[in-house]
Design an enzyme around this catalytic site. Structure first.
Site, PDB file in Angstrom:
ATOM      1  N   GLU A 166       0.799  -1.230   0.000  1.00  0.00           N
ATOM      2  CA  GLU A 166       0.000   0.000   0.000  1.00  0.00           C
ATOM      3  C   GLU A 166       0.836   1.286   0.000  1.00  0.00           C
ATOM      4  OE1 GLU A 166      -2.973  -0.248   3.087  1.00  0.00           O
ATOM      5  OE2 GLU A 166      -4.011  -1.866   2.046  1.00  0.00           O
ATOM      6  N   GLU A 350      -5.996  -7.964  -0.261  1.00  0.00           N
ATOM      7  CA  GLU A 350      -6.639  -7.724   1.037  1.00  0.00           C
ATOM      8  C   GLU A 350      -8.085  -7.332   0.798  1.00  0.00           C
ATOM      9  OE1 GLU A 350      -4.882  -4.903   3.805  1.00  0.00           O
ATOM     10  OE2 GLU A 350      -2.893  -5.714   3.406  1.00  0.00           O
TER      11      GLU A 350
HETATM   12  C1  FCB Z   1      -4.794  -2.158   5.223  1.00  0.00           C
HETATM   13  C2  FCB Z   1      -3.462  -2.620   5.780  1.00  0.00           C
HETATM   14  C3  FCB Z   1      -3.570  -3.703   6.817  1.00  0.00           C
HETATM   15  C4  FCB Z   1      -4.756  -3.498   7.710  1.00  0.00           C
HETATM   16  C5  FCB Z   1      -6.003  -3.289   6.890  1.00  0.00           C
HETATM   17  C6  FCB Z   1      -7.268  -3.145   7.701  1.00  0.00           C
HETATM   18  O1  FCB Z   1      -4.683  -0.842   4.797  1.00  0.00           O
HETATM   19  O2  FCB Z   1      -2.623  -3.079   4.753  1.00  0.00           O
HETATM   20  O3  FCB Z   1      -2.359  -3.752   7.520  1.00  0.00           O
HETATM   21  O4  FCB Z   1      -4.512  -2.452   8.560  1.00  0.00           O
HETATM   22  O5  FCB Z   1      -5.856  -2.151   6.090  1.00  0.00           O
END
Ligand code: FCB
Length: 439
Positions: A166, A350
């Site tokens: 990210e 994610e």
């Molecule tokens: C993302 C992150 C992860 C976690 C999720 C909820 O931005 O990569 O570490 O905090 O959000």
């Protein structure tokens, strides 16, 4: 869950994700201080000043955690390696840290879990932070050395690797909004950090190609930017949000430029010679990972650049206060393939939700998570049907863990963790996913 494994193409990868600082227990095993330790120790930054010293104690309990993953039928595990564990001062290898990741990877492989590694999930060694961290023009060199060190040890067993989790969070969230370490609110620092993140990404990809590694990608986060109304001003505001959040890094890698709307603010602040860095930045990638949680409703305001604000949205929200908007995942998967990556495989690296989960009589009934995950799998299926080459999905997260500035309060796990006893309890969503994966 409303889906089954056989609804997805042959070979589709089902996984779960975590990151080092959020689960390992940073005080163990000779790891060095990071900018997250000092950020968390500064009053006002993190709920209850909580830190990652113990977290889920995964450092000592990984076998139990991987047994639970294997029992659920997962194919792959997305994890990160901690720079400060591998090199406590950011430069000198720590044999104990390297041995740990060696054991960890073997433990995954013994259980049939394909290792998907991320090299940086936010915990920068303090000595490098002291030298300017992501603002420093030397960052890509330091990161290249770390990449060579850790991948020289475990690279032979990786299914896939991405350098940096990210980039938007590393850049904007941490240097412009000040919500994450190092907690700066400075546009020059932001512009430089965002450019240096891409240089570090490109350097790491080059370094790993040099080591003969395959299946190298990048992991980016996305929030759908919805204009609050039809006005030109609202559209422009949403376009700017989309520019610095969703497009900046993909434009850099795939188009060798940055979005015009962002350059209006960044131009005077980028480092000298930035235009010459796009060959390094644009190293070919074998896959791209999308992290997706929510959308934002964007309204214009009259302040100086960046002139916009977030308006409340009408949809149901998670414990984070984030609107549940699965269609955004569909939109980003299809748009990324159409406008940037073409046939390159995409992964959802994610996706998940925080929920106020509690154990009652030994059971965690998190129906909200099961519904959320089902709805997002449906969005993935629709994207595949529309032609997006989506190859896998990683749920955030395997375990309840340290949710950064929000401490241990926000529970994202498929597995409940009692942070006093460290006991693991698979939630109802874990059992639902397990039966979906068996079907
Ligand atoms: C993302 C992150 C992860 C976690 C999720 C909820 O931005 O990569 O570490 O905090 O959000």
């Amino acid at each position: 869950m409303d889906f089954k494994r056989s609804d997805f193409p042959e070979g589709f990868t089902f996984g779960a994700a975590t990151s080092a600082y959020q689960i390992e227990g940073h005080a163990t095993g000779g790891a060095g201080s990071t900018h997250w330790d000092t950020f968390a120790a500064t009053p006002g930054n993190v709920v209850r000043q909580e830190n990652g010293d113990l977290a889920c104690d995964h450092y000592n309990r990984y076998a139990e955690d991987f047994d639970l993953m294997q029992a659920a039928g997962f194919d792959a595990y997305r994890f990160s390696t901690s720079w400060a564990r591998v090199m406590p001062d950011g430069r000198t290898p720590n044999p104990e840290g390297l041995d740990f990741y060696d054991r960890l990877v073997d433990a995954m492989l013994e259980r049939g879990l394909a290792p998907y590694a991320t090299l940086y999930h936010w915990e920068l060694p303090s000595p490098l932070a002291d030298e300017g961290g992501w603002r420093s023009p030397d960052m890509h060199k330091w990161f290249g050395d770390y990449t060579a060190c850790i991948m020289g040890r475990i690279g032979d067993r990786m299914a896939a690797v991405a350098p940096i989790n990210e980039p938007w969070c590393v850049g904007w969230l941490s240097h412009f909004l000040g919500h994450h370490a190092p907690g700066l609110r400075d546009i020059r620092a932001t512009a430089r950090a965002m450019h240096h993140v891409l240089k570090a990404h490109g350097t790491a990809i080059q370094t790993m190609r040099g080591l003969g590694l395959k299946n190298l990608g990048g992991v980016f986060n996305f929030e759908w930017a919805e204009p609050v109304d039809d006005s030109d001003a609202a559209r422009r505001a949403a376009d700017l949000y989309d520019g610095y959040y969703n497009r900046f890094f993909l434009d850099g890698i795939y188009k060798g430029r940055y979005p015009d709307a962002v350059m209006e603010g960044f131009a005077p602040h980028l480092p000298d010679g930035w235009q010459d860095d796009f060959d390094l930045i644009g190293q070919p990638l074998d896959w791209v990972g999308l992290n997706y949680y929510t959308r934002k409703i964007i309204a214009p305001n009259t302040d100086a650049w960046p002139s916009h604000e977030e308006a409340p949205g009408p949809l149901p929200k998670t414990q984070m206060g984030w609107e549940i908007y699965p269609d955004g995942l569909y939109k980003f998967l299809t748009r990324t393939a159409r406008e940037y990556t073409g046939d390159t495989p995409l992964f959802v690296t994610e996706n998940g939700l925080a929920n106020a989960d509690v154990i009652v009589d030994g059971v965690v009934d998190d129906a909200e998570r099961t519904a959320f995950v089902s709805a997002h799998f449906d969005a993935v299926k629709r994207a595949i049907d529309a032609g997006a080459p989506v190859s896998g999905y990683f749920l955030w997260s395997l375990l309840d863990n340290y949710e950064w500035a929000l401490g241990y309060e926000k529970r994202f796990g498929l597995i409940h963790v009692d942070f006093d006893t460290l006991k693991r309890t698979p939630k109802a969503s874990y059992h639902a996913l397990k039966s979906a994966l068996a079907r």
